[in-house]
Design an enzyme around this catalytic site. Structure first.
Site, mmCIF file in Angstrom:
data_model
loop_
_atom_site.group_PDB
_atom_site.id
_atom_site.type_symbol
_atom_site.label_atom_id
_atom_site.label_comp_id
_atom_site.label_asym_id
_atom_site.label_seq_id
_atom_site.Cartn_x
_atom_site.Cartn_y
_atom_site.Cartn_z
ATOM 1 N N GLY A 341 0.799 -1.219 0.000
ATOM 2 C CA GLY A 341 0.000 0.000 0.000
ATOM 3 C C GLY A 341 0.830 1.267 0.000
ATOM 4 N N GLU A 364 8.385 8.219 -29.102
ATOM 5 C CA GLU A 364 9.514 7.876 -29.982
ATOM 6 C C GLU A 364 9.191 6.651 -30.842
ATOM 7 O OE1 GLU A 364 11.287 10.224 -30.035
ATOM 8 O OE2 GLU A 364 12.282 10.817 -28.205
ATOM 9 N N ARG A 376 9.891 -6.180 -40.399
ATOM 10 C CA ARG A 376 10.248 -5.831 -41.763
ATOM 11 C C ARG A 376 11.712 -6.149 -42.036
ATOM 12 N NH1 ARG A 376 7.258 0.087 -42.332
ATOM 13 N NH2 ARG A 376 5.159 -0.715 -42.796
#
Length: 381
Positions: A341, A364, A376
């Site tokens: 807590g 970014e 890719r």
């Protein structure tokens, strides 16, 4: 530290200088700045004499001419005191580097000395209300009229907006898509430049985030970096380093969270002993340390790739940004759990770290876009 990334004496000295400044000038005030949403311009400017205004800017215009690994060490050290503070310094450095890398000699000598000294502060303007990850779809238009460009449009989520003095801005001067984008350096006092309301954010409270609004804003043609149509390439080149920097800010913030958790676990008692004596918590702490060390080695490796101008440096920057910012947030969140807590209370400093580090997975380039870049590369390879 592995042998592969054994630091030089100069790198240790730079890191120690950053850590000393952070602990002396930033850490004692970070919670107060966060609570009051105060932008500590005086403390930010005080990093100028240390060389932090142009970490990887050439020294002929006042820069420190350091490498990307050196810069990572600085941002990691600063963010142990406050990730939001370190992140603003990172953004300023990215903007300054763009001018140094792509500006001509006149622009460099006119614009950079007050930036490297931190007399002036810089922000970076790419994102718009309708284009975030799809940066090439930006709409802010710059129309040439003699020796000025007339700008119309809005930039969104700009850190330092209203506080910074210069805005390195991506605008559309030509056709749709990436080939029609150019880069202009817009001074704060440009006619037609204004700022939106300060956003009420989850974290990064010590720096303002606002819209940057151009309404027939007039900017001299001599403030264009490189030729018309070069802007998208400039933006992408800047983001490689920016991604490493923001990852370093995550790493430093998460290290601070772990350090706080370790100290707390050695003091907090339950069932007759300190909670660091319970194996379940020991395992959690061990995993946090392991994950941070893995992230650190990955980040340093990516920075070394960028320094060496390796062909896969952009991919490594994307991988490091994704891995380190995900790890940093996860470790900070685990540290909050160690506090129970008390971790939810502002005065202990843990919940601030969790709030500050969450946005590193978004800016970014979102971590989803980082995965697109990596995929890719894999498929293209």
């Amino acid at each position: 530290m592995t042998a592969q990334f054994e630091l030089t004496d100069d790198q240790r000295a730079v890191r120690a200088m950053a850590e000393a400044f952070a602990q002396d000038r930033v850490a004692p005030h970070a919670l107060d700045w966060d609570r009051r949403r105060h932008f500590p311009a005086d403390v930010i400017r005080a990093t100028g004499p240390l060389g932090f205004g142009g970490l990887y800017v050439a020294d002929d215009v006042g820069g420190s001419a350091l490498g990307r690994l050196d810069a990572v060490l600085v941002f990691e050290a600063l963010s142990k005191a406050c990730p939001a503070f370190a992140s603003f310094i990172s953004i300023h450095n990215m903007a300054s580097w763009m001018i140094d890398r792509f500006g001509d000699d006149e622009q460099r000598r006119r614009l950079l000395p007050p930036l490297t000294s931190m007399e002036l502060l810089a922000s970076y303007c790419l994102t718009e209300p309708g284009s975030g990850s799809d940066a090439a779809a930006l709409k802010t238009r710059a129309v040439r009229a003699g020796d000025v460009y007339v700008l119309n449009g809005t930039k969104q989520f700009i850190s330092g907006a209203g506080d910074s003095d210069l805005y390195v801005t991506m605008v559309r001067t030509g056709e749709d898509g990436p080939k029609g984008i150019s880069t202009l350096v817009v001074p704060k006092d440009a006619p037609g430049l204004s700022f939106g309301a300060i956003e009420n954010k989850m974290g990064w409270h010590m720096q303002s985030t606002r819209q940057v609004i151009f309404e027939d804003c007039r900017v001299p043609v001599r403030n264009r970096l490189a030729g018309e149509g070069a802007g998208f390439g400039i933006a992408m080149a800047g983001l490689d380093g920016g991604r490493l920097n923001i990852a370093a800010c995550s790493l430093g913030g998460a290290q601070s969270a772990l350090d706080k958790a370790l100290a707390y676990a050695g003091e907090r008692k339950a069932f007759g002993r300190t909670i660091d004596q319970f194996q379940a918590l020991q395992f959690r702490l061990a995993d946090m340390e392991t994950e941070l060390q893995a992230a650190r080695i990955f980040l340093y490796g990516a920075a070394a790739k960028l320094d060496a101008r390796a062909s896969d440096a952009s991919t490594w920057s994307a991988m490091a940004k994704r891995f380190v910012t995900d790890t940093g947030f996860r470790v900070a969140n685990e540290a909050l759990q160690v506090f129970g807590g008390y971790g939810y209370l502002h005065d202990y400093g843990i919940e601030k770290l969790v709030r500050d580090l969450r946005v590193h997975q978004i800016l970014e380039g979102t971590n989803e876009i980082m995965r697109v870049i990596v995929a890719r590369h894999l498929i293209g390879r």
